[in-house]
Design an enzyme around this catalytic site. Structure first.
Site, PDB file in Angstrom:
ATOM      1  N   SER A 155      72.023  45.275  16.667  1.00  0.00           N
ATOM      2  CA  SER A 155      72.651  45.925  17.771  1.00  0.00           C
ATOM      3  C   SER A 155      73.913  47.078  17.136  1.00  0.00           C
ATOM      4  O   SER A 155      74.143  46.673  16.149  1.00  0.00           O
ATOM      5  CB  SER A 155      73.411  44.813  18.470  1.00  0.00           C
ATOM      6  OG  SER A 155      74.192  45.231  19.455  1.00  0.00           O
ATOM      7  N   TYR A 169      77.569  36.737  19.217  1.00  0.00           N
ATOM      8  CA  TYR A 169      76.421  37.575  19.095  1.00  0.00           C
ATOM      9  C   TYR A 169      76.863  39.031  18.251  1.00  0.00           C
ATOM     10  O   TYR A 169      76.053  39.176  17.495  1.00  0.00           O
ATOM     11  CB  TYR A 169      76.327  38.257  20.541  1.00  0.00           C
ATOM     12  CG  TYR A 169      75.316  39.346  20.727  1.00  0.00           C
ATOM     13  CD1 TYR A 169      74.027  39.280  20.794  1.00  0.00           C
ATOM     14  CD2 TYR A 169      75.904  40.550  20.778  1.00  0.00           C
ATOM     15  CE1 TYR A 169      73.167  40.009  20.952  1.00  0.00           C
ATOM     16  CE2 TYR A 169      75.032  41.779  20.948  1.00  0.00           C
ATOM     17  CZ  TYR A 169      73.478  41.574  21.032  1.00  0.00           C
ATOM     18  OH  TYR A 169      72.615  42.330  21.088  1.00  0.00           O
TER      19      TYR A 169
END
Length: 264
Positions: A155, A169
């Site tokens: 990401s 995350y």
């Protein structure tokens, strides 16, 4: 012209390759799986929910070969079980796409240990132990001119700090990026490349609430290319990293974000 087309197909084609896409029943995983199926690969998708996984595989089968395997890859035992099941169907795997992942948002004061562990178990531990379990199948497909391919989905939040309180995350995706670089070095001698796709803003279940609250125009305003990532953007990046065109590419983090994280 025909000769030129054949050369391009040889460079970017993935027809006949055996591909596993984790978290392939929806979102980015589904987009990547669809791209591979349409390009002629034999694709396996897995996800935690059996019914959703089988329904997705049935839809994708209208374009080519796709099979579903239900698996919760947050445990070592499940990773090993998936590897055993695949070995019952295939003698090799050309491409592994580690896409399955989880997110948890909570304030710093209230962030629970259970949420942290859930995210790290699926986002970091799962890919590592699935790679470990699949090494015999990956090595069976690998050669110096056409390496085995591991594509981990990271990401841009691994190096671009978001305003949302998604601490586990962002940390887990940074771990995925570094783990991928480490594995790229370790697996080079056995002719397996390891690369990362780092998506930006993609129309997914996670982003839907933000889009509804702010509107798409406001959400994409900081993106230089002024749009969300499309399914074809993610599929194209994955197919490139699985094709002969990227045979000499390893340890790379490929941002697919319209310039959002890398130009601000």
């Amino acid at each position: 012209m025909a000769e030129g087309n054949a050369e391009i197909q040889e460079l970017f084609g993935v027809a006949g390759k055996v591909v596993l896409v984790t978290g392939g029943s929806r979102g980015i995983g589904y987009a990547i799986a669809e791209g591979f199926v349409k390009a002629g690969a034999r694709v396996y998708i897995c996800s935690r929910k059996k019914d959703d996984c089988e329904a997705a595989a049935e839809r994708l089968s209208s374009y080519g070969e796709c099979r579903a395997i239900a698996a919760d890859l947050s445990t070592v035992e499940a990773c090993q079980g998936l590897a055993r099941e695949l070995a019952g169907h295939e003698s090799k795997i050309d491409v592994l796409v580690n896409n399955a992942g989880s997110i948890w948002a909570e304030t710093l004061a209230d962030y629970p240990e259970s949420g942290w562990d859930k995210v790290f178990d699926l986002n970091v531990k799962g890919p590592f132990f699935l790679i470990q379990a699949l090494m015999p199948l990956l090595e069976a497909a690998a050669s110096p001119q056409d390496p085995g391919r591991i594509i981990n989905v990271g990401s841009i939040d691994a190096y671009h700090v978001p305003r949302h309180e998604t601490y586990a995350y962002t940390s887990s995706k940074a771990a995925v990026h570094q783990l991928s670089r480490h594995l790229a070095l370790q697996l080079a001698p056995v002719h397996i490349t390891v690369n990362v796709i780092a998506p930006g803003l993609f129309l997914s279940k996670m982003l839907q609430g933000t889009l509804e609250a702010k509107g798409e125009e406001a959400v994409v305003e900081p993106v230089p290319l002024k749009r969300l990532a499309q399914p074809s953007d993610l599929a194209g990046a994955a197919i490139y990293l699985a094709s002969h065109a990227s045979a000499f590419v390893t340890g790379v983090v490929l941002s697919v974000d319209g310039g959002y994280a890398t130009t601000l």
